[in-house]
Write a protein that holds these residues in place. Structure first.
Motif, PDB file in Angstrom:
ATOM      1  N   ARG A   1       1.246  -1.421   0.075  1.00  0.00           N
ATOM      2  CA  ARG A   1       0.139  -0.065   0.608  1.00  0.00           C
ATOM      3  C   ARG A   1       1.089   1.401  -0.111  1.00  0.00           C
ATOM      4  NH1 ARG A   1      -4.842  -1.434   3.978  1.00  0.00           N
ATOM      5  NH2 ARG A   1      -5.968  -3.231   2.742  1.00  0.00           N
ATOM      6  N   GLY A   2       1.686   1.548   0.780  1.00  0.00           N
ATOM      7  CA  GLY A   2       2.602   2.144   0.844  1.00  0.00           C
ATOM      8  C   GLY A   2       3.635   2.579   0.054  1.00  0.00           C
ATOM      9  N   LYS A   3       3.873   3.416  -0.844  1.00  0.00           N
ATOM     10  CA  LYS A   3       5.308   3.530  -1.098  1.00  0.00           C
ATOM     11  C   LYS A   3       6.559   4.867  -0.932  1.00  0.00           C
ATOM     12  CE  LYS A   3       2.521   4.673  -5.486  1.00  0.00           C
ATOM     13  NZ  LYS A   3       1.760   5.882  -6.712  1.00  0.00           N
ATOM     14  N   ARG A   4       6.783   4.710   0.573  1.00  0.00           N
ATOM     15  CA  ARG A   4       7.788   5.231   1.522  1.00  0.00           C
ATOM     16  C   ARG A   4       8.499   3.961   1.392  1.00  0.00           C
ATOM     17  NH1 ARG A   4       7.661  10.073   5.375  1.00  0.00           N
ATOM     18  NH2 ARG A   4      10.199  10.363   5.394  1.00  0.00           N
ATOM     19  N   TYR A   5       7.223   3.592   2.893  1.00  0.00           N
ATOM     20  CA  TYR A   5       7.897   1.957   3.356  1.00  0.00           C
ATOM     21  C   TYR A   5       8.221   0.844   3.260  1.00  0.00           C
ATOM     22  CZ  TYR A   5       8.840   6.242   7.257  1.00  0.00           C
ATOM     23  OH  TYR A   5       9.214   7.382   7.287  1.00  0.00           O
ATOM     24  N   GLY A   6       7.289   0.615   1.930  1.00  0.00           N
ATOM     25  CA  GLY A   6       6.764  -0.975   2.026  1.00  0.00           C
ATOM     26  C   GLY A   6       7.412  -1.166   0.772  1.00  0.00           C
ATOM     27  N   PRO A   7       8.240  -0.791  -0.146  1.00  0.00           N
ATOM     28  CA  PRO A   7       8.863  -1.231  -1.480  1.00  0.00           C
ATOM     29  C   PRO A   7      10.855  -1.611  -0.659  1.00  0.00           C
ATOM     30  CG  PRO A   7       8.012   0.471  -2.180  1.00  0.00           C
ATOM     31  CD  PRO A   7       7.205   0.677  -0.895  1.00  0.00           C
ATOM     32  N   ARG A   8      10.902  -1.089   0.933  1.00  0.00           N
ATOM     33  CA  ARG A   8      11.977  -1.790   0.866  1.00  0.00           C
ATOM     34  C   ARG A   8      12.103  -2.536   2.112  1.00  0.00           C
ATOM     35  NH1 ARG A   8      13.553   3.947   4.567  1.00  0.00           N
ATOM     36  NH2 ARG A   8      15.157   2.276   4.739  1.00  0.00           N
ATOM     37  N   SER A   9      10.597  -2.855   2.026  1.00  0.00           N
ATOM     38  CA  SER A   9      10.692  -4.921   2.849  1.00  0.00           C
ATOM     39  C   SER A   9      11.509  -5.550   2.195  1.00  0.00           C
ATOM     40  CB  SER A   9       9.197  -4.272   3.374  1.00  0.00           C
ATOM     41  OG  SER A   9       8.767  -5.557   2.080  1.00  0.00           O
ATOM     42  N   LEU A  10      12.410  -6.189   2.628  1.00  0.00           N
ATOM     43  CA  LEU A  10      12.959  -7.355   2.028  1.00  0.00           C
ATOM     44  C   LEU A  10      11.576  -8.390   1.638  1.00  0.00           C
ATOM     45  CD1 LEU A  10      15.526  -8.537   1.713  1.00  0.00           C
ATOM     46  CD2 LEU A  10      15.190 -10.798   3.978  1.00  0.00           C
ATOM     47  N   ARG A  11      10.853  -8.565   1.284  1.00  0.00           N
ATOM     48  CA  ARG A  11       9.508  -9.315   1.012  1.00  0.00           C
ATOM     49  C   ARG A  11       9.122  -9.065  -0.380  1.00  0.00           C
ATOM     50  NH1 ARG A  11       6.236 -13.086   2.230  1.00  0.00           N
ATOM     51  NH2 ARG A  11       7.106 -12.818   5.118  1.00  0.00           N
ATOM     52  N   ILE A  12       9.735  -7.230  -0.765  1.00  0.00           N
ATOM     53  CA  ILE A  12       9.532  -6.550  -2.142  1.00  0.00           C
ATOM     54  C   ILE A  12      10.878  -6.484  -2.405  1.00  0.00           C
ATOM     55  CG2 ILE A  12       8.563  -5.032  -3.520  1.00  0.00           C
ATOM     56  CD1 ILE A  12       6.373  -4.759  -1.224  1.00  0.00           C
ATOM     57  N   SER A  13      11.787  -6.312  -1.974  1.00  0.00           N
ATOM     58  CA  SER A  13      13.346  -5.731  -2.305  1.00  0.00           C
ATOM     59  C   SER A  13      13.738  -6.654  -2.560  1.00  0.00           C
ATOM     60  CB  SER A  13      13.994  -4.588  -0.692  1.00  0.00           C
ATOM     61  OG  SER A  13      14.047  -5.644  -0.182  1.00  0.00           O
ATOM     62  N   ALA A  14      13.626  -7.792  -1.833  1.00  0.00           N
ATOM     63  CA  ALA A  14      14.922  -9.118  -2.556  1.00  0.00           C
ATOM     64  C   ALA A  14      13.947  -9.380  -4.282  1.00  0.00           C
ATOM     65  CB  ALA A  14      14.864  -9.815  -2.224  1.00  0.00           C
ATOM     66  N   PRO A  15      12.857 -10.027  -4.053  1.00  0.00           N
ATOM     67  CA  PRO A  15      11.850 -10.057  -5.748  1.00  0.00           C
ATOM     68  C   PRO A  15      12.443  -9.106  -6.393  1.00  0.00           C
ATOM     69  CG  PRO A  15      10.550  -9.671  -3.632  1.00  0.00           C
ATOM     70  CD  PRO A  15      11.462  -9.861  -2.918  1.00  0.00           C
ATOM     71  N   SER A  16      12.535  -7.884  -6.224  1.00  0.00           N
ATOM     72  CA  SER A  16      12.821  -6.820  -7.202  1.00  0.00           C
ATOM     73  C   SER A  16      14.604  -6.212  -7.775  1.00  0.00           C
ATOM     74  CB  SER A  16      12.270  -5.715  -6.511  1.00  0.00           C
ATOM     75  OG  SER A  16      11.115  -5.755  -5.734  1.00  0.00           O
ATOM     76  N   VAL A  17      14.797  -6.677  -6.699  1.00  0.00           N
ATOM     77  CA  VAL A  17      16.444  -6.997  -6.881  1.00  0.00           C
ATOM     78  C   VAL A  17      16.453  -7.949  -8.060  1.00  0.00           C
ATOM     79  CG1 VAL A  17      18.794  -6.971  -6.183  1.00  0.00           C
ATOM     80  CG2 VAL A  17      17.575  -5.087  -5.206  1.00  0.00           C
ATOM     81  N   TRP A  18      15.740  -9.356  -7.574  1.00  0.00           N
ATOM     82  CA  TRP A  18      16.230 -10.335  -7.852  1.00  0.00           C
ATOM     83  C   TRP A  18      16.398 -10.665  -9.278  1.00  0.00           C
ATOM     84  CZ3 TRP A  18      19.057 -14.702  -7.189  1.00  0.00           C
ATOM     85  CH2 TRP A  18      18.872 -16.030  -8.371  1.00  0.00           C
ATOM     86  N   ASN A  19      14.186 -10.037  -9.760  1.00  0.00           N
ATOM     87  CA  ASN A  19      13.986 -10.268 -11.190  1.00  0.00           C
ATOM     88  C   ASN A  19      14.829  -8.924 -11.933  1.00  0.00           C
ATOM     89  OD1 ASN A  19      12.376 -11.374 -10.515  1.00  0.00           O
ATOM     90  ND2 ASN A  19      10.403 -10.202  -9.692  1.00  0.00           N
ATOM     91  N   ASN A  20      15.567  -8.360 -10.966  1.00  0.00           N
ATOM     92  CA  ASN A  20      15.569  -7.172 -12.556  1.00  0.00           C
ATOM     93  C   ASN A  20      17.370  -7.645 -13.066  1.00  0.00           C
ATOM     94  OD1 ASN A  20      16.597  -4.701 -13.585  1.00  0.00           O
ATOM     95  ND2 ASN A  20      17.323  -3.756 -11.741  1.00  0.00           N
TER      96      ASN A  20
END
Length: 213
Positions: free
Chosen positions: A148-167
């Motif tokens: 939901r949040g754009k400030r802290y949510g994308p920084r969580s490992l649950r989101i940051s790890a898949p994002s970095v991996w897919n890139n």
């Protein structure tokens, strides 16, 4: 996080001042090893928590790398430090060092070598019903949860790890490569992203915009 990075930078600069007093008594390799142990290790410690923070927050840590590189190589203050970081020391900038740590954590989650409380963080697309036949599944992509949040949510490992991996390049996400091959290829990939070759032939490191002291 700014208070945290300021404390880390202050501690690193203190160590650099202490090492500067004994620099003449150490060989180049010895000095590089000591700087790695007392300074660079502090910059890298738990730096995954800094993923997604503003450049202004990590600027002090980048200044630490610049000062450490000048101490090791004897580069003068007015000299550009990017060629030293790139060609002599082969150091990644702070932003890529953070991304490196997150990518390693994602690799451990994918391979099942992470701590038990991280095992459900990364979920392959191939395990999702109805998505096993997609191209993303064949590329070993991970599911990026919505937040939901754009400030802290994308920084969580649950989101940051898949994002970095897919890139990452597809060959780095292969299940057939070893951890050593992954780490070596990951550094090469991030190294190429950090130092951009322009048409004029000059390398530009965007992290060098940070102050050197």
């Amino acid at each position: 996080m700014k208070q945290h990075t300021d404390i880390v930078a202050r501690s690193c600069f203190y160590q650099l001042r202490q090492l500067r007093s004994v620099r003449s008594s150490l060989t180049l390799e010895a000095l590089r090893t000591v700087v790695q142990a007392f300074v660079i290790s502090r910059v890298d410690y738990c730096n995954a928590v800094l993923y997604g923070v503003a450049v202004q927050v990590t600027r002090r840590l980048q200044a630490v790398l610049h000062a450490a590189a000048r101490l090791i190589t004897g580069a003068r203050l007015h000299e550009h430090i990017t060629p030293t970081l790139r060609d002599t020391l082969h150091w990644l900038p702070v932003a890529q060092r953070i991304e490196y740590k997150v990518a390693i954590m994602a690799f451990n989650c994918v391979r099942g070598t992470c701590p038990a409380y991280f095992r459900d963080v990364c979920r392959p697309v191939s395990t999702v019903a109805g998505r096993a036949g997609l191209r993303s599944a064949s590329n070993n992509d991970l599911v990026v949860p919505r937040c939901r949040g754009k400030r802290y949510g994308p920084r969580s490992l649950r989101i940051s790890a898949p994002s970095v991996w897919n890139n990452l390049p597809v060959d780095l996400r292969s299940n057939t490569i070893s951890r050593e091959q992954f780490c070596r290829g990951l550094k090469t990939c991030l190294f190429n992203r950090a130092y951009v070759l322009h048409a004029g032939g000059a390398f530009v490191n965007f992290a060098e915009r940070a102050p050197t002291n």
